[in-house]
Design a protein around this motif. Structure first.
Motif, PDB file in Angstrom:
ATOM      1  N   GLN A 108     -15.462  35.946 -28.226  1.00  0.00           N
ATOM      2  CA  GLN A 108     -15.512  36.185 -29.671  1.00  0.00           C
ATOM      3  C   GLN A 108     -16.374  35.131 -30.377  1.00  0.00           C
ATOM      4  OE1 GLN A 108     -13.978  38.840 -30.762  1.00  0.00           O
ATOM      5  NE2 GLN A 108     -14.480  38.574 -32.927  1.00  0.00           N
ATOM      6  N   GLU A 109     -16.199  33.878 -29.990  1.00  0.00           N
ATOM      7  CA  GLU A 109     -16.968  32.789 -30.608  1.00  0.00           C
ATOM      8  C   GLU A 109     -18.465  32.935 -30.322  1.00  0.00           C
ATOM      9  OE1 GLU A 109     -14.184  28.816 -30.603  1.00  0.00           O
ATOM     10  OE2 GLU A 109     -14.865  29.552 -28.654  1.00  0.00           O
ATOM     11  N   LEU A 110     -18.759  33.293 -29.065  1.00  0.00           N
ATOM     12  CA  LEU A 110     -20.169  33.435 -28.681  1.00  0.00           C
ATOM     13  C   LEU A 110     -20.821  34.590 -29.437  1.00  0.00           C
ATOM     14  CD1 LEU A 110     -19.796  32.879 -24.848  1.00  0.00           C
ATOM     15  CD2 LEU A 110     -21.092  31.417 -26.413  1.00  0.00           C
ATOM     16  N   GLU A 111     -20.115  35.693 -29.518  1.00  0.00           N
ATOM     17  CA  GLU A 111     -20.674  36.844 -30.232  1.00  0.00           C
ATOM     18  C   GLU A 111     -20.929  36.482 -31.690  1.00  0.00           C
ATOM     19  OE1 GLU A 111     -18.267  40.330 -29.617  1.00  0.00           O
ATOM     20  OE2 GLU A 111     -18.658  40.330 -27.445  1.00  0.00           O
ATOM     21  N   LYS A 112     -19.956  35.808 -32.273  1.00  0.00           N
ATOM     22  CA  LYS A 112     -20.096  35.393 -33.668  1.00  0.00           C
ATOM     23  C   LYS A 112     -21.337  34.509 -33.849  1.00  0.00           C
ATOM     24  CE  LYS A 112     -17.380  33.060 -37.051  1.00  0.00           C
ATOM     25  NZ  LYS A 112     -16.282  32.120 -37.218  1.00  0.00           N
ATOM     26  N   PHE A 113     -21.527  33.591 -32.911  1.00  0.00           N
ATOM     27  CA  PHE A 113     -22.676  32.682 -32.970  1.00  0.00           C
ATOM     28  C   PHE A 113     -23.999  33.456 -32.849  1.00  0.00           C
ATOM     29  CE2 PHE A 113     -25.872  30.114 -30.727  1.00  0.00           C
ATOM     30  CZ  PHE A 113     -25.993  29.048 -31.596  1.00  0.00           C
ATOM     31  N   ASP A 120     -31.548  24.963 -36.932  1.00  0.00           N
ATOM     32  CA  ASP A 120     -30.399  24.067 -36.744  1.00  0.00           C
ATOM     33  C   ASP A 120     -29.526  24.490 -35.573  1.00  0.00           C
ATOM     34  OD1 ASP A 120     -30.985  22.344 -38.708  1.00  0.00           O
ATOM     35  OD2 ASP A 120     -29.669  23.257 -40.224  1.00  0.00           O
ATOM     36  N   LEU A 121     -29.649  25.739 -35.187  1.00  0.00           N
ATOM     37  CA  LEU A 121     -28.811  26.230 -34.084  1.00  0.00           C
ATOM     38  C   LEU A 121     -29.436  25.917 -32.715  1.00  0.00           C
ATOM     39  CD1 LEU A 121     -27.775  29.718 -35.515  1.00  0.00           C
ATOM     40  CD2 LEU A 121     -26.675  27.495 -35.851  1.00  0.00           C
ATOM     41  N   LEU A 122     -30.597  25.329 -32.720  1.00  0.00           N
ATOM     42  CA  LEU A 122     -31.282  25.010 -31.460  1.00  0.00           C
ATOM     43  C   LEU A 122     -31.115  23.522 -31.149  1.00  0.00           C
ATOM     44  CD1 LEU A 122     -34.690  26.853 -32.139  1.00  0.00           C
ATOM     45  CD2 LEU A 122     -32.523  27.839 -31.359  1.00  0.00           C
ATOM     46  N   ALA A 123     -30.834  23.231 -29.884  1.00  0.00           N
ATOM     47  CA  ALA A 123     -30.715  21.832 -29.455  1.00  0.00           C
ATOM     48  C   ALA A 123     -32.068  21.141 -29.573  1.00  0.00           C
ATOM     49  CB  ALA A 123     -30.222  21.788 -28.007  1.00  0.00           C
ATOM     50  N   LEU A 162     -25.994  27.695 -23.636  1.00  0.00           N
ATOM     51  CA  LEU A 162     -25.491  27.172 -24.904  1.00  0.00           C
ATOM     52  C   LEU A 162     -24.612  25.963 -24.632  1.00  0.00           C
ATOM     53  CD1 LEU A 162     -24.431  30.415 -26.836  1.00  0.00           C
ATOM     54  CD2 LEU A 162     -26.678  29.375 -26.664  1.00  0.00           C
ATOM     55  N   ARG A 163     -24.551  25.078 -25.612  1.00  0.00           N
ATOM     56  CA  ARG A 163     -23.665  23.921 -25.501  1.00  0.00           C
ATOM     57  C   ARG A 163     -22.792  23.867 -26.746  1.00  0.00           C
ATOM     58  NH1 ARG A 163     -27.361  19.497 -24.581  1.00  0.00           N
ATOM     59  NH2 ARG A 163     -27.571  19.487 -26.830  1.00  0.00           N
ATOM     60  N   ARG A 164     -21.533  23.556 -26.535  1.00  0.00           N
ATOM     61  CA  ARG A 164     -20.617  23.450 -27.683  1.00  0.00           C
ATOM     62  C   ARG A 164     -21.104  22.360 -28.630  1.00  0.00           C
ATOM     63  NH1 ARG A 164     -16.439  26.350 -28.529  1.00  0.00           N
ATOM     64  NH2 ARG A 164     -15.355  27.392 -26.810  1.00  0.00           N
ATOM     65  N   ASP A 165     -20.935  22.639 -29.921  1.00  0.00           N
ATOM     66  CA  ASP A 165     -21.394  21.687 -30.925  1.00  0.00           C
ATOM     67  C   ASP A 165     -20.390  21.663 -32.079  1.00  0.00           C
ATOM     68  OD1 ASP A 165     -23.976  20.136 -31.913  1.00  0.00           O
ATOM     69  OD2 ASP A 165     -23.140  21.243 -33.630  1.00  0.00           O
ATOM     70  N   LYS A 172     -25.076  25.076 -29.674  1.00  0.00           N
ATOM     71  CA  LYS A 172     -26.527  24.899 -29.813  1.00  0.00           C
ATOM     72  C   LYS A 172     -27.177  25.607 -28.623  1.00  0.00           C
ATOM     73  CE  LYS A 172     -26.864  21.501 -33.089  1.00  0.00           C
ATOM     74  NZ  LYS A 172     -27.386  21.760 -34.443  1.00  0.00           N
ATOM     75  N   VAL A 173     -28.349  26.197 -28.855  1.00  0.00           N
ATOM     76  CA  VAL A 173     -29.088  26.831 -27.765  1.00  0.00           C
ATOM     77  C   VAL A 173     -29.901  25.742 -27.057  1.00  0.00           C
ATOM     78  CG1 VAL A 173     -30.692  28.653 -27.103  1.00  0.00           C
ATOM     79  CG2 VAL A 173     -29.296  28.912 -29.177  1.00  0.00           C
ATOM     80  N   VAL A 174     -29.615  25.542 -25.775  1.00  0.00           N
ATOM     81  CA  VAL A 174     -30.291  24.493 -25.009  1.00  0.00           C
ATOM     82  C   VAL A 174     -31.473  25.080 -24.232  1.00  0.00           C
ATOM     83  CG1 VAL A 174     -29.992  22.687 -23.264  1.00  0.00           C
ATOM     84  CG2 VAL A 174     -28.098  23.274 -24.804  1.00  0.00           C
TER      85      VAL A 174
END
Lengths: 180, 462
Positions: free
Chosen positions: A18-23, A41-44, A149-152, A158-160
């Motif tokens: 659910q969290e990933l889809e939301k992101f 801002d969502l990118l590492a 992705l990495r938790r932030d 963030k997309v790594v």
């Protein structure tokens, strides 16, 4: 069906899904709403943003299908600094293939968690991107993405790393001025 | 040769170009009959660029390239190691024999009836050909090989071909630009055939007539400030990195728009007025890259101690080979017509063969972010090149003319490039030379009317 309470791991997995889809949906919405700096801002900081070209190859020669990020020419093959430059350009208001700006709709679907290692999640998804511009300029890009992705704490994730697998050989639209 | 336009009974093609006013009718860009005649009289006759030998290093390696609207298979033979080029069309029923972009082949077998060709294009077999009830004697294999280009040239690693056996040699076709092209294919330390090219071709579609980018971008200094305003405003300058320096040691050189009205080539070239090479100035972000190029430039300077470099596009310019190849010191960009209003644009970027990995990577990443449909710099051009077409196509719009007058009458011949007109770098001299040659091709009955260049074939129309 997972019986809630009886399987904590399954429940966590559902919440993560659910969290990933939301992101990923939020990312698409920011692109469509022309909030490109918020998308950045969502990118590492160390992101590798990569869209290889795809060759027509003989059945089984799959190792030759995608262009190499290390030795060949790719559509996108860059880090955050270059992506920031692209967005500065899009925000000048005088980048002619985006002036007047396009109507983009990014549809994200088929979100699959592939692996979870600590804070890092490998997640695959598919996209359909529709561009409608001026009176009748229409382009579509369809493909899938393999993300790391990495938790932030601030933005959720963030997309790594992002590998964008576009279902195209010759680039049929004259330019690409959006992101996937 | 059918004169398509004249057959329609309207006007002679020459009337589409007004050399007094310096104008070209928009009809030339939007009329499908003219397009058809171009495919026959220009793309069937001219030397066209196919690719680079570094794309097919091993016996049996092949790439599929294009000549005008048609595909060609470019293949290195397994026996003699020679590179040849063939139309990608089976001699039996015309099916595409090869549907891969590249690869390594023993033979090419048509997926329709299994007509099979070796890497010299010879027909070596066909489906059921050996059956007793298939009259083998009615298939004389020696006459049914793939259609091979009439002439093929490996020019310092770059591969060129023409369908016309009467075309002059590639060097004669280039005339004074042969040395310019040779120079652009040198590595930065001045070795001939010193480049390799990154694979694969970068290819994208551009909905416009091929001459819009093919002739306009021969040299077009007046478009830069407006078209590329966003790259400038965003600080994404044309240069390769930040901290670009100015040279501290002046080198006598002159930049001109130049055009060869008899051969059609031209562009923006720098003429060097003394032996040697200009001082290297830093231009790369990536560490170590400038060091490599500075050393290479010094090695080149030793080779050029008493040699004057051939005029070429080094330092921000490029020249173009008729009909549609743009040549820089590090990349080739060219245009394949598909239809009157559809073009495919291809790019190959090169780098010194012997450069270390970090230098190759820097050049490659620069090419990726600069060139083509996703390149921040070139994407600016695509919008203008695209919408020229629909806005010139209407019944009213096509009755108007394009302005190609900039600098007309100010050009001069220059001993440094015999036969070439030299004019101010912001003029449209190179485009006018394009049209002089374009008209010659469109009216010529054969290469006899086009070469050698003499009083009757020299066609400076303005």
């Amino acid at each position: 069906m997972v019986e809630i309470g009886s399987d904590r791991a399954s429940l966590e997995r559902l919440i993560l899904q659910q969290e990933l889809e939301k992101f990923l949906y939020r990312e698409a919405r920011l692109l469509d709403e022309r909030r490109l700096e918020e998308w950045l801002d969502l990118l590492a900081e160390e992101i590798h943003y990569w869209m290889p070209m795809r060759r027509n190859v003989k059945f089984g020669d799959w190792d030759r299908e995608f262009t190499s990020a290390e030795t060949e020419i790719n559509w996108f093959n860059e880090g955050k600094e270059i992506l920031e430059g692209r967005i500065r350009q899009l925000n000048t208001g005088v980048h002619w293939p985006e002036e007047p700006v396009s109507r983009y709709e990014h549809i994200v679907t088929n979100v699959e968690i592939m692996d979870v290692t600590g804070d890092e999640i490998r997640v695959n998804s598919k996209f359909f991107c529709y561009q409608n511009r001026l009176q009748d300029e229409v382009n579509t890009w369809v493909g899938r993405r393999e993300d790391l992705l990495r938790r932030d704490a601030e933005t959720g994730f963030k997309v790594v790393k992002r590998k964008i697998i576009l279902a195209q050989n010759v680039m049929l639209p004259k330019v690409v001025n959006t992101f996937f | 040769m059918v004169d398509i336009i004249r057959a329609r009974g309207d006007y002679s093609i020459a009337e589409y170009i007004d050399s007094e006013k310096g104008t070209v009718s928009r009809e030339l860009y939007v009329n499908p009959d003219i397009f058809e005649q171009e495919m026959e009289q220009i793309f069937q006759r001219c030397w066209l660029f196919l690719g680079h030998e570094s794309q097919l290093p091993n016996p049996g390696d092949f790439i599929v390239s294009r000549m005008g609207t048609e595909e060609v298979i470019v293949v290195r033979d397994r026996n003699d190691n020679k590179i040849r080029a063939f139309l990608n069309s089976c001699r039996h029923r015309g099916m595409k024999v090869c549907r891969y972009d590249e690869g390594n082949a023993l033979v090419f077998t048509c997926p329709f009836h299994a007509w099979t060709y070796d890497t010299t294009g010879s027909l070596v077999g066909a489906g059921f050909y050996n059956r007793p009830d298939a009259s083998t004697d009615t298939l004389p294999r020696e006459n049914w090989g793939l259609s091979e280009v009439a002439q093929f040239k490996n020019f310092y690693g770059s591969l060129w071909a023409t369908w016309d056996p009467k075309a002059p040699s590639f060097e004669d076709y280039l005339g004074p630009f042969a040395e310019s092209l040779r120079h652009c294919l040198q590595s930065s330390d001045g070795e001939d055939n010193g480049l390799e090219f990154f694979t694969p071709f970068q290819r994208h579609r551009l909905p416009t007539n091929w001459k819009v980018p093919g002739f306009t971008s021969v040299t077009d200094l007046t478009h830069t400030a407006m078209t590329h305003r966003s790259s400038q405003a965003a600080g994404l300058h044309q240069d390769r990195g930040q901290g670009k320096e100015k040279p501290t040691i002046p080198f006598p050189q002159e930049k001109y728009a130049i055009g060869d009205h008899s051969l059609g080539h031209g562009g923006m070239c720098t003429f060097y007025n003394q032996a040697g090479v200009p001082q290297y100035t830093n231009e790369w972000f990536e560490p170590g890259v400038d060091d490599y190029f500075r050393d290479a430039t010094e090695r080149k300077a030793q080779k050029y101690v008493d040699r004057v470099m051939a005029p070429h596009g080094w330092g921000g310019g490029h020249f173009a080979i008729f009909p549609a190849v743009m040549v820089d010191s590090w990349r080739l960009r060219w245009y394949h017509p598909h239809e009157t209003g559809m073009t495919e644009r291809w790019t190959l970027s090169g780098v010194d063969k012997n450069a270390p990995k970090e230098v190759k990577d820097a050049v490659r990443h620069y090419s990726e972010r600069f060139n083509g449909p996703i390149g921040f710099f070139e994407s600016d051009d695509m919008e203008n090149w695209n919408y020229v077409y629909p806005a010139s196509q209407g019944a009213r719009a096509r009755k108007l003319d394009y302005f190609f007058r900039n600098g007309i009458g100010h050009g001069k011949y220059d001993d440094r490039l015999p036969g070439v007109i030299v004019n101010g770098s912001y003029t449209e001299e190179a485009q006018r030379a394009r049209f002089s040659r374009w008209l010659a091709f469109m009216e010529a009955k054969s290469w006899d009317d086009l070469y050698p260049i003499n009083k009757s074939s020299a066609r400076r129309i303005w």
